[in-house]
Design a protein around this motif. Structure first.
Motif: not given
Length: 433
Positions: A118-123, A128-134, A413-414
């Motif tokens: 849950x914590x990782x998902x919320x983070x 806002x940075x793209x890509x968010x999983x950088x 984007x989704x």
């Protein structure tokens, strides 16, 4: 519609992020999850083909997941025979017993989403940075990166195949016409794509084909159907000899074939480099058509990428070497279709056509050739590819850049991180790094 928590429950079950130790069902039966099953994104139970051992007995069937057990009835599963083969009902809150339409009572298992997930998902959702999983990208093995990019390339080609299939349905399976419309649409290079598609759908290939050996008449046919030879559209002072010559040819063709042009005001010129004006692109299309380079058999039959580049190197007719529009002369320039534009035509026209034809013919070799074309074509350079390169993934070729385009549009984007393999890695391992 599933809730966000339900999506996380799906993720937790799919990746077997189960509590340590012995598991028990709500009725106290010992539970062993052998195979969570195949995630179903369509109607019906959430996971097919699952295998679980309950109280020492092996069960094979479907698994349904809800945030609350009572959602079973709220969603109408108790009256739907599609849920009769559910062998386990998983919920984060067991607030009632459930029954199938046939009267069976599936075992239930209470499953919570791990706090770190849950914590990782919320983070991930808040970034806002793209890509968010950088943050996770540098820690991913190359094999995992390549596997996901390869799958995304397939998704991207399948996505583009849908447009080809639409043309085929509209024109009774005519591959020649589908190829011509696809090529014309991509000659719009984004800004004029819709206009070029609408224009191409007015072109009768059987009609223009009767004049294929006459470049002037083909150009008159193309320009006339684009509405660019209308006397009301071109001011009288700009109606030079070449305009009048094309106009005369088009009036003959229009009367012969009962032609109806598109609205000339659909073409865009504002803030566009003159090299991309519709006049220049139509003249280049004239060259491709008259050389038969736009034929379906030529486009999908050319195996060598270098030969395909030569095939698509379109020239303008002599008038357009000194003009960008009618009646306004410019410095002489051989307006040849440039390498970058040809690469885009290979990416957006030839590879999808080849992939679509391979699928229609159930020919894996043709589909594989579509991939090979992309892998031998230069990667696109844009905001998407540059952002991923900064994160640690460099597009080596067009197959990679197309994969990253699909990743951004269909997942990032989704914010559909739960279906993304990079997102899944982030959720599982972010805070353990």
């Amino acid at each position: 519609m599933r809730t966000e928590m339900e999506d996380l429950l799906h993720f937790t079950w799919k990746h077997r992020l189960l509590p340590a130790g012995t598991l028990y069902t709500q009725r106290g039966q010992e539970l062993e999850v052998i195979d969570p099953g195949l995630h179903n994104h369509h109607a019906g139970p959430d996971f097919f083909g699952a295998k679980v051992r309950i109280g020492g007995l092996l069960w094979a069937g479907s698994v349904e997941i809800h945030e609350r057990a009572s959602d079973w009835m709220r969603h109408g599963h108790h009256t739907d025979p599609a849920y009769d083969n559910v062998v386990l009902h998983v919920a984060s809150e067991i607030d009632c017993d459930v029954k199938t339409q046939s009267g069976l009572q599936p075992e239930q298992f209470q499953l919570g989403v791990p706090p770190e997930i849950i914590a990782n998902y919320e983070e991930l959702r808040a970034t806002e940075t793209y890509p968010p999983c950088y943050r996770i990208i540098p820690h991913l093995p190359q094999l995992k990166q390549h596997a996901w990019l390869s799958a995304l390339t397939t998704e991207r080609l399948a996505e583009k195949t849908q447009r080809v299939e639409t043309y085929l349905q509209r024109y009774d399976g005519d591959w020649e016409r589908a190829a011509f419309i696809m090529l014309a649409r991509n000659f719009g290079f984004g800004v004029n794509s819709d206009a070029f598609e609408a224009w191409a759908e007015t072109i009768s290939l059987s009609a223009v084909g009767k004049h294929r050996d006459n470049v002037l008449q083909v150009e008159a046919f193309f320009f006339g159907q684009a509405g660019l030879l209308g006397k009301d559209f071109v001011p009288e002072e700009r109606q030079d000899d070449y305009f009048r010559q094309l106009r005369g040819e088009y009036e003959f063709l229009q009367n012969k074939f009962s032609l109806q042009p598109v609205d000339p005001h659909s073409w865009k010129f504002l803030r566009m480099r003159p090299q991309n004006f519709p006049h220049i692109r139509l003249s280049q299309l004239t060259d491709l058509y008259c050389r038969q380079a736009a034929d379906f058999s030529r486009l999908v039959g050319t195996r060598d990428t270098a030969e395909l580049q030569r095939l698509l190197t379109a020239q303008c007719t002599p008038y357009w070497e000194t003009h960008y529009s009618f009646g306004t002369q410019s410095a002489r320039r051989a307006k040849t279709l440039q390498r970058g534009s040809i690469d885009l035509l290979v990416i957006n026209t030839v590879a999808p056509l080849l992939f679509a034809y391979g699928r229609a013919q159930a020919d894996e070799e043709l589909c594989e050739r579509a991939f090979c074309l992309l892998e031998s074509t230069r990667a696109e350079s844009n905001y998407i590819t540059r952002s991923w390169e900064a994160a640690g993934i460099r597009a080596a070729h067009a197959a990679d850049s197309q994969a990253l385009y699909r990743l951004k549009n269909a997942y990032c984007d989704r914010r559909d991180c739960l279906r993304c393999r990079f997102g899944a890695e982030y959720l599982r391992y972010r805070h353990s790094l």
